[in-house]
Design an enzyme around this catalytic site. Structure first.
Site, short mmCIF file in Angstrom:
data_model
loop_
_atom_site.label_atom_id
_atom_site.label_comp_id
_atom_site.label_asym_id
_atom_site.label_seq_id
_atom_site.Cartn_x
_atom_site.Cartn_y
_atom_site.Cartn_z
N ASP A 280 0.57 -1.16 -0.21
CA ASP A 280 -0.10 0.09 0.24
C ASP A 280 0.98 1.46 0.06
O ASP A 280 1.61 1.97 1.52
CB ASP A 280 -1.26 0.18 1.16
CG ASP A 280 -1.92 1.39 1.16
OD1 ASP A 280 -2.12 1.34 -0.17
OD2 ASP A 280 -2.49 1.32 2.21
N GLU A 312 -2.73 10.39 -0.77
CA GLU A 312 -4.42 9.32 -0.53
C GLU A 312 -4.89 9.00 0.95
O GLU A 312 -5.73 9.07 1.50
CB GLU A 312 -3.99 8.12 -1.37
CG GLU A 312 -5.45 7.42 -1.35
CD GLU A 312 -5.57 6.60 -0.71
OE1 GLU A 312 -6.89 5.75 -0.26
OE2 GLU A 312 -4.77 5.89 0.44
N ASP A 339 -4.84 0.22 -6.14
CA ASP A 339 -4.50 0.04 -4.43
C ASP A 339 -5.46 -0.43 -3.37
O ASP A 339 -5.91 -0.72 -2.96
CB ASP A 339 -4.72 2.01 -4.14
CG ASP A 339 -4.82 2.12 -2.54
OD1 ASP A 339 -4.01 1.79 -2.14
OD2 ASP A 339 -5.81 3.16 -2.84
ZN LIG Z 1 -3.57 3.13 -0.93
#
Ligand SMILES: [Zn+2]
Length: 453
Positions: A280, A312, A339
């Site tokens: 991530d 994000e 993502d």
């Molecule tokens: Zn992420």
């Protein structure tokens, strides 16, 4: 008539060629190590990179250098400011019925505790709903722990189901008089490993400190609380930094036939401060960058733009990108963000009507060796950073990745390179390569809705 025939002929020739070329690129992508090298480089040379940190500035420079090295053009850095959040020293300790340290991570955007910490009795709820239906008398003056387990699921749906436990729990506990809020980590692992993530405070509600507890420690607190009074002391020294600098980095593989029709893809460059942000979202950066490079080298008709979004995790880059690129929306023919980690893709959703277009007829068979189904339900979105684009009318395509192990790692110390399977990563690149090749080289305009039937 002549031009119609010529167009039909060109299409008849182009359609098998589209699939054949896509298959060749797919096989090349499976052997390509660009994505692995990108994840390795970002996680080792930059490491954790929360928006607003010094590491985020190094990530920006890394992104520019990497795009240049891989042959992208129009490389851009778009600066903006965010309200950043910086973790400080943190600790939690069981103080009664005996002393024992606890594994916690403060939630992103939590206020700090007062100097010296906050101490109180713990009240444990087995679910979020149980907390919501508790009386103020049960909660007032106490530290609330919601100890709700997360369901492990291939599609990652266990996360969405309990997301409010982390994002909204503090304000709901505060409404009922709590002095601090703890959530069992939104996680599927049982390691003594807390998982952080962003939270928000409801307007007009007293703000209380909020943290995530590791799964084993949450269970210990629940067991002890079932037998008698349990007290803990929580200390967190986080800082909120308004006006912190952030950046989106982007580069393009410019189309040879329709350069003004742009496919926007990418991942987010920022990460949490624990681990190295490998799944991530270094993985998403790597998958999209590698696929764009492979398709780009085959000289696509349309332009492919890779964006490395910069904020994000604290929820700021998506809306910002939509706002600053609003005038460009008519040129953006499709968008998608990667993502959801590095697990293998098992499904693809396309914009409404695309799946049945003649030029896309062989997309399913080209993806079949990768064990991916093109699903009938159209894509509704693709990620937080592309949400504003989709809202403005940009068609979405989206991949479902096997998320059954993702939430063992997500937002924790264990999100590192070692958790990525190189074969699964290459399968992702191959799938993106195939789909990008189809979208970039077909004559289909994904923005034109399918006729009703
Ligand atoms: Zn992420």
């Amino acid at each position: 008539v002549k031009t119609l025939i010529a167009a039909a002929l060109a299409l008849a020739i182009a359609t098998p060629a589209l699939a054949q070329n896509a298959a060749a690129l797919r096989d090349a992508a499976l052997k390509d190590d660009t994505a692995w090298n990108v994840v390795r480089s970002l996680t080792s040379e930059v490491g954790a990179r929360p928006a607003g940190s010094l590491a985020a500035a190094r990530a920006r420079d890394w992104g520019v250098a990497k795009l240049r090295e891989l042959g992208f053009s129009n490389i851009k850095v778009e600066p903006y400011t965010v309200t950043a959040w910086e973790r400080g020293p943190e600790s939690a300790e069981l103080t009664a019925p005996f002393r024992r340290p606890l594994n916690i991570l403060g939630l992103g955007r939590s206020i700090p505790t007062p100097a010296g910490g906050v101490e109180g009795e713990v009240v444990v709820f087995a679910s979020y709903d149980a907390m919501l239906s508790a009386t103020d008398r049960q909660i007032a003056g106490k530290i609330v722990l919601v100890n709700q387990p997360m369901v492990r699921a291939q599609d990652g749906s266990g996360y969405g189901a309990i997301n409010r436990n982390r994002t909204q729990g503090a304000s709901e506990a505060a409404r009922r008089g709590a002095i601090a809020y703890l959530t069992r980590s939104l996680a599927t692992d049982d390691a003594n490993n807390p998982h952080t993530g962003a939270m928000t405070y409801a307007a007009g509600v007293r703000q209380i400190p909020a943290a995530a507890v590791s799964v084993p420690d949450a269970n210990v607190l629940a067991d002890l609380a079932a037998k008698g009074p349990v007290r803990i002391k929580l200390s967190m020294m986080s800082r909120t930094v308004p006006g912190a600098p952030a950046w989106d980095v982007s580069g393009e593989m410019i189309g040879t036939g329709r350069p003004d029709e742009i496919i926007v893809i990418g991942g987010h460059l920022d990460s949490w401060d624990v681990g190295t942000g490998a799944v991530d979202d270094a993985a998403g950066i790597a998958i999209t960058t590698a696929a764009a490079k492979i398709v780009g080298q085959a000289r696509p008709r349309r332009t492919i733009r890779v964006v490395m979004w910069g904020a994000e995790e604290i929820g700021e880059s998506g809306a910002r990108y939509g706002r600053d690129h609003a005038a460009e929306v008519p040129k953006i023919v499709a968008a998608s963000e990667s993502d959801n980690g590095a697990g293998a893709i098992f499904a693809l959703a396309l914009p409404p009507g695309t799946r049945t277009k003649p030029e896309f007829a062989e997309l399913q068979s080209t993806l079949a060796p990768l064990k991916i189904n093109v699903v009938a339900a159209p894509a509704t979105g693709s990620g937080a950073d592309t949400a504003a684009l989709h809202q403005a009318g940009v068609p979405a395509f989206s991949f479902d990745q096997d998320s059954s192990k993702y939430f063992d790692l997500h937002h924790s110390q264990n999100d590192t390179l070692e958790q990525i399977d190189p074969g699964d990563l290459a399968q992702n690149v191959a799938a993106w390569t195939v789909v990008l090749h189809f979208i970039a080289n077909s004559t289909v305009d994904l923005r034109v809705p399918a006729p009703a039937r």
